[in-house]
Design an enzyme around this catalytic site. Structure first.
Site, PDB file in Angstrom:
ATOM      1  N   HIS A   1       0.809  -1.231   0.000  1.00  0.00           N
ATOM      2  CA  HIS A   1       0.000   0.000   0.000  1.00  0.00           C
ATOM      3  C   HIS A   1       0.845   1.287   0.000  1.00  0.00           C
ATOM      4  O   HIS A   1       0.541   2.251   0.726  1.00  0.00           O
ATOM      5  CB  HIS A   1      -0.944   0.015   1.207  1.00  0.00           C
ATOM      6  CG  HIS A   1      -2.019  -1.042   1.170  1.00  0.00           C
ATOM      7  ND1 HIS A   1      -2.497  -1.589  -0.003  1.00  0.00           N
ATOM      8  CD2 HIS A   1      -2.715  -1.664   2.173  1.00  0.00           C
ATOM      9  CE1 HIS A   1      -3.441  -2.473   0.277  1.00  0.00           C
ATOM     10  NE2 HIS A   1      -3.592  -2.555   1.574  1.00  0.00           N
TER      11      HIS A   1
ATOM     12  N   HIS B   1      -9.955   1.922   0.235  1.00  0.00           N
ATOM     13  CA  HIS B   1      -9.824   0.881   1.255  1.00  0.00           C
ATOM     14  C   HIS B   1     -10.889   0.963   2.351  1.00  0.00           C
ATOM     15  O   HIS B   1     -10.593   0.726   3.530  1.00  0.00           O
ATOM     16  CB  HIS B   1      -8.408   0.975   1.851  1.00  0.00           C
ATOM     17  CG  HIS B   1      -7.848  -0.333   2.280  1.00  0.00           C
ATOM     18  ND1 HIS B   1      -8.259  -0.967   3.422  1.00  0.00           N
ATOM     19  CD2 HIS B   1      -6.920  -1.131   1.719  1.00  0.00           C
ATOM     20  CE1 HIS B   1      -7.581  -2.100   3.550  1.00  0.00           C
ATOM     21  NE2 HIS B   1      -6.765  -2.226   2.531  1.00  0.00           N
TER      22      HIS B   1
ATOM     23  N   GLU C   1     -11.391  -3.873  -3.043  1.00  0.00           N
ATOM     24  CA  GLU C   1     -10.424  -2.881  -3.533  1.00  0.00           C
ATOM     25  C   GLU C   1     -10.171  -3.110  -5.016  1.00  0.00           C
ATOM     26  O   GLU C   1      -9.463  -4.050  -5.392  1.00  0.00           O
ATOM     27  CB  GLU C   1      -9.116  -3.025  -2.759  1.00  0.00           C
ATOM     28  CG  GLU C   1      -9.257  -2.959  -1.261  1.00  0.00           C
ATOM     29  CD  GLU C   1      -8.099  -3.643  -0.532  1.00  0.00           C
ATOM     30  OE1 GLU C   1      -6.936  -3.378  -0.843  1.00  0.00           O
ATOM     31  OE2 GLU C   1      -8.374  -4.482   0.351  1.00  0.00           O
TER      32      GLU C   1
HETATM   33  C1  BGC Z   1      -4.463  -6.326   2.314  1.00  0.00           C
HETATM   34  C2  BGC Z   1      -4.342  -7.033   3.639  1.00  0.00           C
HETATM   35  C3  BGC Z   1      -3.962  -6.026   4.676  1.00  0.00           C
HETATM   36  C4  BGC Z   1      -5.018  -4.958   4.707  1.00  0.00           C
HETATM   37  C5  BGC Z   1      -4.746  -3.876   5.691  1.00  0.00           C
HETATM   38  C6  BGC Z   1      -5.517  -5.293   2.442  1.00  0.00           C
HETATM   39  O1  BGC Z   1      -5.651  -4.597   1.255  1.00  0.00           O
HETATM   40  O2  BGC Z   1      -4.736  -7.209   1.280  1.00  0.00           O
HETATM   41  O3  BGC Z   1      -3.387  -8.056   3.575  1.00  0.00           O
HETATM   42  O4  BGC Z   1      -3.839  -6.624   5.926  1.00  0.00           O
HETATM   43  O5  BGC Z   1      -5.130  -4.385   3.442  1.00  0.00           O
HETATM   44  O6  BGC Z   1      -3.461  -3.512   5.664  1.00  0.00           O
END
Ligand code: BGC
Length: 384
Positions: free
Chosen positions: A135, A210, A347
């Site tokens: 991310h 998210h 997402e």
């Molecule tokens: C990821 C997860 C992660 C979460 C929060 C998601 O987009 O796929 O693995 O724990 O985001 O960080």
């Protein structure tokens, strides 16, 4: 005399028209409100904007991380409840690691060991998830203060546009990237998210949204009884570190088959290596209709509240994350300690680790400003 009478009629009509349009402008202009959301640890103030539409939907969005803090949506009896997870204050967002409601990037999802090669040069991104990059790194777009370019109310809805300029070299990425995100709450109860970006050097970009949804409106409940449909025949399996292996596997006869609506909880605890790696669902689905411009790829229905959500995008994939890493230690809004699987994310994105998978849809954004990055994702709400 007759002419004077006509003039009077016309004059009165113009005045009436001006009064009516002024009134509706005033009504429209009340649909976005701005207030302080407090100060960051460095003393900078951030703001929260309330967007509403004519049917009463309400979204609160802060310019910290371009984050949807709350989203009030009616149930089948018209009761408005907040259906996303988040924190009560800016301190929660600054310290938190769950990306609640944020725009994540520059690259949403994981890049193996934070490495990729572009135009013959290897780049090393910051590592923030085991040995991988997740991310956007240590201080991704979700932990930046965005500039608010404007707010608007029109046609029974309201919108706001935010911009973030990510510097050349930030978190290891090449190029100065200018990203704008436009959130629109429409009169048809949709939350539109439109992204546009340009770069001054070739780079990679894969921003996504998210929000963790819980359509019950009660974050003390899990999302396991929500009925989910994902229009995808295949998903992309991962290794232990949740890095895509490069395969595309059939969902048929596996707990990953959501082609017809299934309860999220139905197969989540099955004995399955992929579910073991993610502690549940934390995978990318290969969307069947991804050649189309904007298409519906998922629905979620919560039978008790009657809330129904449809999701549309122009992206090739979606990460369905069932909130597995929430562990009761995260203190959310109104002091609720979020337990495992009390929220789920959809997402829309390029397939994870795509910079290292040349056959997959490319996340490369060229320096050519006449070919900007564009993405549209829409969450639409109704009741059944
Ligand atoms: C990821 C997860 C992660 C979460 C929060 C998601 O987009 O796929 O693995 O724990 O985001 O960080």
């Amino acid at each position: 005399m007759k002419i004077r009478f006509m003039y009077t009629i016309c004059f009165t009509a113009v005045i009436l028209f001006l009064l009516v349009s002024c009134k509706s402008n005033n009504e429209e202009s009340t649909m976005v409100e701005k207030k302080s959301f407090g100060k960051l640890s460095n003393g900078d103030e951030v703001f929260i904007y309330t967007l509403t539409n004519k049917t009463g939907l309400k979204a609160e969005i802060t310019n910290y991380g371009a984050t949807v803090v709350s989203l009030f949506v009616p149930d089948k009896n018209g009761k408005l409840e907040d259906i996303v997870l988040g924190y009560d204050d800016i301190e929660g967002y600054e310290k938190g690691e769950s990306y609640f409601g944020a725009i994540v990037g520059r690259y949403g999802n994981r890049i193996a060991r934070g490495k990729f090669v572009l135009d013959g040069k290897e780049y090393q991104l910051s590592i923030n998830n085991g040995e991988n990059h997740l991310h956007g790194g240590k201080i991704g777009f979700s932990k930046r203060v965005w500039e608010v370019l404007g707010v608007e109310s029109k046609m029974g809805g309201s919108s706001m546009t935010l911009k973030y300029v990510s510097k050349d070299g930030e978190e290891g990425y090449p190029g100065n990237v200018e990203l704008t995100v436009n959130y629109q709450l429409t009169a048809d109860n949709e939350l539109f998210i439109n992204y546009t970006a340009t770069s001054d050097k070739n780079t990679i970009l894969n921003p996504t949204h998210h929000s963790y949804f819980n359509l019950t409106g009660d974050p003390n409940k899990t999302v396991l009884d929500h009925l989910l449909m994902i229009d995808a025949d295949k998903f992309t399996p991962v290794d232990k570190g949740l890095i895509t292996t490069g395969e595309m596997a059939d969902v048929a006869n596996t707990p990953f088959d959501f082609r017809t609506s299934e309860a999220i909880g139905k197969g989540i605890n099955d004995v399955n290596e992929q579910l073991k790696y993610g502690l549940g669902y934390d995978h990318n689905w290969v969307l069947n209709k991804h050649q189309e411009q904007i298409f519906k790829f998922a629905t979620a229905y919560e039978p008790i509240s009657g809330r129904f959500m449809e999701v549309f995008t122009d992206q090739p994939g979606v990460q369905f994350y069932s909130g597995n890493f929430l562990d009761g230690k995260v203190k959310g809004k109104h002091g609720v300690m979020y337990q495992q699987r009390t929220g789920f994310c959809l997402e829309a994105q390029k397939y994870p680790d795509s910079p290292n998978k040349p056959k997959w849809p490319s996340p490369i954004l060229n320096a050519d400003k006449t070919l900007p990055y564009r993405q549209t994702t829409i969450y639409k709400f109704s009741v059944k």
